[in-house]
Write an enzyme that holds these catalytic residues in place. Structure first.
Site, short mmCIF file in Angstrom:
data_model
loop_
_atom_site.label_atom_id
_atom_site.label_comp_id
_atom_site.label_asym_id
_atom_site.label_seq_id
_atom_site.Cartn_x
_atom_site.Cartn_y
_atom_site.Cartn_z
N VAL A 219 17.92 8.26 -3.56
CA VAL A 219 18.53 8.64 -4.84
C VAL A 219 19.65 9.64 -4.63
O VAL A 219 20.77 9.47 -5.14
CB VAL A 219 17.46 9.19 -5.80
CG1 VAL A 219 18.11 9.80 -7.05
CG2 VAL A 219 16.47 8.10 -6.19
N ALA B 283 15.55 10.72 -0.87
CA ALA B 283 16.75 10.62 -0.05
C ALA B 283 17.65 9.48 -0.51
O ALA B 283 18.88 9.62 -0.54
CB ALA B 283 16.35 10.42 1.41
N ASP C 101 -0.44 2.17 8.78
CA ASP C 101 -0.98 1.49 9.95
C ASP C 101 -0.07 1.54 11.17
O ASP C 101 -0.49 1.25 12.29
CB ASP C 101 -1.27 0.02 9.63
CG ASP C 101 -2.45 -0.16 8.69
OD1 ASP C 101 -3.16 0.84 8.45
OD2 ASP C 101 -2.64 -1.27 8.18
N ASP D 23 2.23 -0.60 11.86
CA ASP D 23 2.15 -1.98 12.37
C ASP D 23 3.43 -2.77 12.20
O ASP D 23 3.41 -4.00 12.20
CB ASP D 23 0.99 -2.72 11.71
CG ASP D 23 1.13 -2.82 10.19
OD1 ASP D 23 2.04 -2.17 9.63
OD2 ASP D 23 0.32 -3.53 9.57
N THR E 26 4.09 2.45 5.79
CA THR E 26 2.72 1.96 5.92
C THR E 26 1.97 2.85 6.88
O THR E 26 2.48 3.17 7.96
CB THR E 26 2.67 0.50 6.40
OG1 THR E 26 1.34 0.17 6.78
CG2 THR E 26 3.60 0.24 7.56
N ARG F 202 -25.21 6.99 12.34
CA ARG F 202 -24.75 6.86 10.96
C ARG F 202 -23.33 6.27 10.94
O ARG F 202 -22.49 6.65 11.76
CB ARG F 202 -24.72 8.24 10.26
CG ARG F 202 -26.07 8.95 10.20
CD ARG F 202 -26.97 8.33 9.15
NE ARG F 202 -28.27 8.98 9.07
CZ ARG F 202 -28.52 10.05 8.33
NH1 ARG F 202 -27.57 10.61 7.63
NH2 ARG F 202 -29.74 10.56 8.31
N ASP G 20 5.47 -5.17 6.14
CA ASP G 20 6.13 -6.43 6.49
C ASP G 20 6.11 -7.45 5.35
O ASP G 20 7.04 -8.23 5.19
CB ASP G 20 5.57 -7.03 7.78
CG ASP G 20 4.05 -7.21 7.74
OD1 ASP G 20 3.44 -6.92 6.70
OD2 ASP G 20 3.49 -7.63 8.77
N GLY H 278 0.82 -1.20 0.00
CA GLY H 278 0.00 0.00 0.00
C GLY H 278 0.85 1.25 0.00
O GLY H 278 1.90 1.31 0.65
N ARG I 191 0.83 -5.25 -6.34
CA ARG I 191 1.01 -6.57 -5.73
C ARG I 191 1.60 -7.51 -6.77
O ARG I 191 1.42 -7.32 -7.97
CB ARG I 191 -0.34 -7.13 -5.27
CG ARG I 191 -1.17 -6.15 -4.44
CD ARG I 191 -0.62 -5.94 -3.05
NE ARG I 191 -1.44 -5.01 -2.27
CZ ARG I 191 -1.17 -4.62 -1.04
NH1 ARG I 191 -0.09 -5.08 -0.42
NH2 ARG I 191 -1.96 -3.77 -0.40
N GLY J 69 -11.73 13.33 20.59
CA GLY J 69 -12.56 13.18 21.77
C GLY J 69 -13.66 12.15 21.63
O GLY J 69 -14.78 12.34 22.10
N ARG K 98 -6.03 -2.95 9.94
CA ARG K 98 -6.59 -4.31 10.00
C ARG K 98 -6.13 -5.06 11.24
O ARG K 98 -6.91 -5.71 11.91
CB ARG K 98 -6.21 -5.10 8.74
CG ARG K 98 -7.08 -4.80 7.53
CD ARG K 98 -6.91 -5.87 6.48
NE ARG K 98 -5.56 -5.92 5.94
CZ ARG K 98 -5.17 -5.30 4.84
NH1 ARG K 98 -6.02 -4.57 4.16
NH2 ARG K 98 -3.93 -5.40 4.42
#
Length: 322
Positions: free
Chosen positions: A26, A24, A129, A131, A127, A246, A105, A13, A74, A187, A173
């Site tokens: 390059v 940097a 996330d 993660d 990434t 909603r 990862d 992603g 991918r 908040g 995820r």
């Protein structure tokens, strides 16, 4: 090893700040007399020889753009032993002595496999996330948080006007960091993350009713993508409380936009470090941020580390949101 040519690719992603890291890599390599190739569309581009020569001007005026100038994709073929061997042979045919891989990862597993076939690789964590266990920070995380915060702030205006409950899904995820910090920043009454099991009555309905008794009439619930089910959760809240609810899924808007200063600076520092490692012929490493310092780890060691969720911050978030 006498390194003469390195390459850089982005995989998985996209994340704001990847362009700062590319720039940097390059410019660091060129300053040290190396040739630099840009591999377009990740490992898929490497398999297909989608490679361009990079010079100083190739990376001019990209630091403030989101996404990745090298594109990403991918590659199911690369995730096979035959695909890795094909990629390594392509590197040898192109004269590539080492590769900087910017991604998550899954991208690092590919970098480890490619290193195993004789092509030194260095991973740079990109990434939104956050993660990657070995690093305290991943490129794109800060921008994504700020984007999510801005979007929820906008939602709050209409939520407050109608005395509604907005159930907002943010990305993440397996990792709730984005949800946790966005929830604190806006908040949120309740924050739901994959790392912590929740009870609907206790953690959602009772918290809403408790704040209602103090005069609150509108509510924000922030939910990490890995928890899921925001539409169902919204409907359940409305049925249980009678409050119009909603669901909003922020989705890929969180990946885009101009990177924040933090993503530009840390992306630049990590890209520089990666290029320096390859210049010395050092591969099978992942660049990381620890205590505001740029460090690096063995890829296998990095992949085996377990990410620790900040439960104390999660507790504080709910204590101050009543």
């Amino acid at each position: 090893m006498n390194t003469k040519t390195i390459a850089v690719l982005t995989s998985g992603g996209d994340a704001p700040g990847m362009n700062a890291a590319i720039r940097a890599v390059v410019r660091t390599a060129l300053a040290d007399g190396l040739r630099v190739l840009g591999i377009r569309r990740g490992y898929n581009g490497l398999l297909n020889g989608d490679v361009i020569d990079m010079n100083l001007r190739s990376v001019s005026d990209i630091i403030h753009h989101g996404g990745t100038m090298l594109y990403t994709a991918r590659s199911p073929e690369f995730n096979t032993p035959a695909g890795v061997k094909k990629a390594a042979n392509m590197c040898r045919n192109l004269g590539i002595d080492g590769v900087v891989v910017i991604g998550g990862d899954g991208s690092f597993r590919g970098a480890r496999d490619l290193t195993g076939e004789g092509i030194p690789c260095v991973g740079v964590p990109g990434t939104i996330d956050n993660d990657i266990a070995c690093t305290e920070y991943t490129i794109g995380y800060d921008t994504a948080m700020n984007t999510a915060m801005e979007m929820v702030d906008r939602l709050r205006d209409t939520t407050e006007s109608h005395d509604r409950c907005s159930v907002v899904e943010v990305m993440g995820r397996r990792c709730g960091d984005l949800a946790l910090n966005t929830g604190i920043a806006v908040g949120a009454t309740t924050i739901l993350v994959p790392e912590v099991e929740f009870d609907f009555e206790r953690d959602v309905v009772n918290r809403m009713r408790s704040t209602q008794r103090t005069g609150k009439r509108h509510f924000i619930i922030v939910v990490a993508e890995g928890v899921g089910g925001v539409s169902e959760l919204s409907a359940k809240i409305q049925d249980e409380t009678g409050i119009e609810s909603r669901a909003t899924i922020l989705g890929h808007v969180q990946r885009g936009g101009s990177p924040t200063m933090r993503d530009r600076v840390l992306g630049s520092l990590m890209g520089n470090h990666a290029a320096n490692l390859l210049k010395e012929g050092i591969g099978n490493r992942v660049v990381a941020i620890r205590a505001n310092k740029v460090v690096d780890f063995d890829i296998t060691e990095a992949l085996n580390q377990k990410r620790v969720f900040d439960e104390e911050r999660y507790r504080i978030a709910h204590k101050i949101s009543i």
